[in-house]
Design a protein around this motif. Structure first.
Motif, PDB file in Angstrom:
ATOM      1  N   PRO A   1       4.594 -60.839 -63.377  1.00  0.00           N
ATOM      2  CA  PRO A   1       4.913 -61.862 -62.376  1.00  0.00           C
ATOM      3  C   PRO A   1       6.318 -62.407 -62.579  1.00  0.00           C
ATOM      4  CG  PRO A   1       3.421 -62.742 -64.038  1.00  0.00           C
ATOM      5  CD  PRO A   1       3.519 -61.269 -64.290  1.00  0.00           C
ATOM      6  N   LEU A   2       6.883 -62.930 -61.511  1.00  0.00           N
ATOM      7  CA  LEU A   2       8.165 -63.616 -61.614  1.00  0.00           C
ATOM      8  C   LEU A   2       7.971 -64.922 -62.379  1.00  0.00           C
ATOM      9  CD1 LEU A   2       9.459 -63.268 -57.930  1.00  0.00           C
ATOM     10  CD2 LEU A   2       9.980 -61.785 -59.884  1.00  0.00           C
ATOM     11  N   SER A   3       8.973 -65.307 -63.142  1.00  0.00           N
ATOM     12  CA  SER A   3       8.884 -66.600 -63.814  1.00  0.00           C
ATOM     13  C   SER A   3       9.154 -67.714 -62.811  1.00  0.00           C
ATOM     14  CB  SER A   3       9.894 -66.689 -64.960  1.00  0.00           C
ATOM     15  OG  SER A   3      11.166 -67.084 -64.477  1.00  0.00           O
ATOM     16  N   MET A   4       8.716 -68.912 -63.138  1.00  0.00           N
ATOM     17  CA  MET A   4       8.963 -70.046 -62.260  1.00  0.00           C
ATOM     18  C   MET A   4      10.438 -70.428 -62.233  1.00  0.00           C
ATOM     19  SD  MET A   4       6.442 -70.877 -60.473  1.00  0.00           S
ATOM     20  CE  MET A   4       7.262 -72.335 -59.841  1.00  0.00           C
ATOM     21  N   TYR A   5      11.196 -70.036 -63.242  1.00  0.00           N
ATOM     22  CA  TYR A   5      12.644 -70.275 -63.226  1.00  0.00           C
ATOM     23  C   TYR A   5      13.297 -69.415 -62.148  1.00  0.00           C
ATOM     24  CZ  TYR A   5      11.792 -72.644 -67.632  1.00  0.00           C
ATOM     25  OH  TYR A   5      11.317 -73.507 -68.591  1.00  0.00           O
ATOM     26  N   THR A   6      12.915 -68.140 -62.113  1.00  0.00           N
ATOM     27  CA  THR A   6      13.421 -67.244 -61.078  1.00  0.00           C
ATOM     28  C   THR A   6      12.984 -67.706 -59.696  1.00  0.00           C
ATOM     29  OG1 THR A   6      13.664 -65.274 -62.462  1.00  0.00           O
ATOM     30  CG2 THR A   6      13.129 -64.909 -60.145  1.00  0.00           C
ATOM     31  N   ILE A   7      11.722 -68.080 -59.556  1.00  0.00           N
ATOM     32  CA  ILE A   7      11.209 -68.524 -58.261  1.00  0.00           C
ATOM     33  C   ILE A   7      11.929 -69.787 -57.797  1.00  0.00           C
ATOM     34  CG2 ILE A   7       9.173 -69.545 -57.155  1.00  0.00           C
ATOM     35  CD1 ILE A   7       7.487 -67.444 -58.617  1.00  0.00           C
ATOM     36  N   THR A   8      12.185 -70.716 -58.706  1.00  0.00           N
ATOM     37  CA  THR A   8      12.860 -71.961 -58.341  1.00  0.00           C
ATOM     38  C   THR A   8      14.290 -71.703 -57.884  1.00  0.00           C
ATOM     39  OG1 THR A   8      11.498 -73.202 -59.917  1.00  0.00           O
ATOM     40  CG2 THR A   8      13.547 -74.243 -59.178  1.00  0.00           C
ATOM     41  N   ALA A   9      15.011 -70.862 -58.620  1.00  0.00           N
ATOM     42  CA  ALA A   9      16.386 -70.540 -58.228  1.00  0.00           C
ATOM     43  C   ALA A   9      16.416 -69.783 -56.907  1.00  0.00           C
ATOM     44  CB  ALA A   9      17.060 -69.723 -59.331  1.00  0.00           C
ATOM     45  N   LYS A  10      15.441 -68.921 -56.699  1.00  0.00           N
ATOM     46  CA  LYS A  10      15.356 -68.172 -55.439  1.00  0.00           C
ATOM     47  C   LYS A  10      15.104 -69.129 -54.271  1.00  0.00           C
ATOM     48  CE  LYS A  10      12.955 -64.376 -55.683  1.00  0.00           C
ATOM     49  NZ  LYS A  10      14.018 -63.334 -55.575  1.00  0.00           N
ATOM     50  N   LEU A  11      14.204 -70.083 -54.466  1.00  0.00           N
ATOM     51  CA  LEU A  11      13.914 -71.069 -53.423  1.00  0.00           C
ATOM     52  C   LEU A  11      15.166 -71.865 -53.066  1.00  0.00           C
ATOM     53  CD1 LEU A  11      12.061 -72.792 -51.612  1.00  0.00           C
ATOM     54  CD2 LEU A  11      11.455 -74.110 -53.662  1.00  0.00           C
ATOM     55  N   PHE A  12      15.879 -72.337 -54.071  1.00  0.00           N
ATOM     56  CA  PHE A  12      17.096 -73.110 -53.805  1.00  0.00           C
ATOM     57  C   PHE A  12      18.105 -72.274 -53.020  1.00  0.00           C
ATOM     58  CE2 PHE A  12      21.356 -74.599 -54.669  1.00  0.00           C
ATOM     59  CZ  PHE A  12      21.248 -75.962 -54.435  1.00  0.00           C
ATOM     60  N   THR A  13      18.227 -71.010 -53.352  1.00  0.00           N
ATOM     61  CA  THR A  13      19.190 -70.138 -52.686  1.00  0.00           C
ATOM     62  C   THR A  13      18.867 -69.994 -51.203  1.00  0.00           C
ATOM     63  OG1 THR A  13      19.637 -68.955 -54.743  1.00  0.00           O
ATOM     64  CG2 THR A  13      20.170 -67.811 -52.682  1.00  0.00           C
ATOM     65  N   HIS A  14      17.600 -69.849 -50.877  1.00  0.00           N
ATOM     66  CA  HIS A  14      17.209 -69.735 -49.472  1.00  0.00           C
ATOM     67  C   HIS A  14      17.427 -71.055 -48.730  1.00  0.00           C
ATOM     68  CE1 HIS A  14      15.358 -65.716 -48.897  1.00  0.00           C
ATOM     69  NE2 HIS A  14      15.271 -65.755 -50.213  1.00  0.00           N
ATOM     70  N   ILE A  15      17.118 -72.160 -49.376  1.00  0.00           N
ATOM     71  CA  ILE A  15      17.342 -73.457 -48.740  1.00  0.00           C
ATOM     72  C   ILE A  15      18.833 -73.685 -48.520  1.00  0.00           C
ATOM     73  CG2 ILE A  15      17.222 -75.952 -49.140  1.00  0.00           C
ATOM     74  CD1 ILE A  15      14.482 -75.460 -50.409  1.00  0.00           C
ATOM     75  N   GLU A  16      19.634 -73.327 -49.506  1.00  0.00           N
ATOM     76  CA  GLU A  16      21.084 -73.493 -49.374  1.00  0.00           C
ATOM     77  C   GLU A  16      21.622 -72.703 -48.183  1.00  0.00           C
ATOM     78  OE1 GLU A  16      25.424 -72.646 -50.701  1.00  0.00           O
ATOM     79  OE2 GLU A  16      23.818 -71.289 -50.097  1.00  0.00           O
ATOM     80  N   LYS A  17      21.148 -71.492 -48.014  1.00  0.00           N
ATOM     81  CA  LYS A  17      21.609 -70.671 -46.896  1.00  0.00           C
ATOM     82  C   LYS A  17      21.237 -71.304 -45.564  1.00  0.00           C
ATOM     83  CE  LYS A  17      21.416 -66.009 -44.954  1.00  0.00           C
ATOM     84  NZ  LYS A  17      20.884 -64.624 -45.117  1.00  0.00           N
ATOM     85  N   SER A  18      20.015 -71.794 -45.454  1.00  0.00           N
ATOM     86  CA  SER A  18      19.560 -72.389 -44.204  1.00  0.00           C
ATOM     87  C   SER A  18      20.283 -73.696 -43.906  1.00  0.00           C
ATOM     88  CB  SER A  18      18.047 -72.621 -44.264  1.00  0.00           C
ATOM     89  OG  SER A  18      17.580 -73.195 -43.062  1.00  0.00           O
ATOM     90  N   VAL A  19      20.419 -74.547 -44.915  1.00  0.00           N
ATOM     91  CA  VAL A  19      21.045 -75.860 -44.716  1.00  0.00           C
ATOM     92  C   VAL A  19      22.528 -75.718 -44.389  1.00  0.00           C
ATOM     93  CG1 VAL A  19      21.707 -78.001 -45.895  1.00  0.00           C
ATOM     94  CG2 VAL A  19      19.365 -77.135 -46.087  1.00  0.00           C
ATOM     95  N   THR A  20      23.226 -74.846 -45.089  1.00  0.00           N
ATOM     96  CA  THR A  20      24.653 -74.688 -44.810  1.00  0.00           C
ATOM     97  C   THR A  20      24.886 -73.983 -43.479  1.00  0.00           C
ATOM     98  OG1 THR A  20      24.728 -72.654 -46.148  1.00  0.00           O
ATOM     99  CG2 THR A  20      25.310 -74.721 -47.238  1.00  0.00           C
TER     100      THR A  20
END
Length: 235
Positions: free
Chosen positions: A10-29
């Motif tokens: 499984p993916l670690s929660m560190y990877t999942i958290t950074a991935k989530l932020f990256t998608h939010i950053e793309k959408s917000v910007t």
């Protein structure tokens, strides 16, 4: 076909958290440009730079390509704010602070931008789950969904799965994300994640997946789902 392959970890929660932020950053910007970046920066600062740094560094070490590092300055207070809070709680806190920064300024438009980021994040994960099944030589059917899920379920989750023909009924009585948002009194921000994530992951796994999410930990005290995926009938 090799049927003796080992399941992918499984993916670690560190990877999942950074991935989530990256998608939010793309959408917000995409929605708000430079002002969106400033608000995201405020959200990361409110969360805490040292805790964000630790998440970002671990995700990078695990090979995740993300943008969280771009929001951490060169000099910051090197004290963790949250003691022994789990990574599940930290993900919830980071999401809530970033979401609050955007929504408090842009209202419904801000909510929509956050939800869009969660949607694309979920769909990417769902496609990854389908690839995990394919790695084992299995199709992206309902029977192979939960068994190839990309996030490990810690003891912080309490849930029941009931398997029916073409349906998985799932009930969570404990969720560390929802519990953290409730503890922090940030329900209105956390619920945006809850509303989007499971349908998005399921759609990414198989576009024919339908998800009913009719109860939420943050509202009714439990999360209740029906995941529905009909088999394709051969003519």
């Amino acid at each position: 076909m090799d049927t003796n392959k080992t399941p992918l970890p499984p993916l670690s929660m560190y990877t999942i958290t950074a991935k989530l932020f990256t998608h939010i950053e793309k959408s917000v910007t995409s929605a708000f440009g430079t002002e969106g970046k400033k608000l995201l920066q405020n959200g990361v600062e409110n969360f805490g730079y040292k805790d964000a740094y630790d998440i970002a560094q671990q995700a990078t070490q695990e090979g995740e390509d993300h943008v969280l590092n771009n929001y951490i300055p060169g000099n910051f207070d090197s004290v963790n704010k949250y003691g022994d809070t789990t990574i599940y709680g930290l993900m919830a806190k980071l999401f809530a602070q970033v979401t609050k920064a955007v929504v408090d300024v842009y209202g419904e438009e801000g909510r929509n931008s956050i939800k869009e980021g969660v949607r694309t994040f979920g769909e990417e994960r769902g496609k990854g789950i389908a690839q995990r099944a394919k790695h084992l030589g299995k199709p992206n059917t309902i029977d192979n969904y939960l068994s190839n899920y990309d996030m490990g379920r810690s003891d912080l989750f309490e849930y029941e799965n009931i398997f029916k023909p073409e349906v998985i009924e799932q009930t969570f009585t404990q969720c560390p994300f929802g519990q953290q948002w409730a503890d922090d009194n940030l329900h209105e921000y956390g619920i945006l994640y809850c509303q989007m994530i499971d349908p998005a992951v399921a759609k990414g796994y198989n576009p024919r997946f339908e998800v009913e999410h009719d109860q939420y930990v943050l509202k009714e005290g439990v999360c209740h789902f029906n995941f529905k995926l009909k088999e394709i009938e051969n003519d």
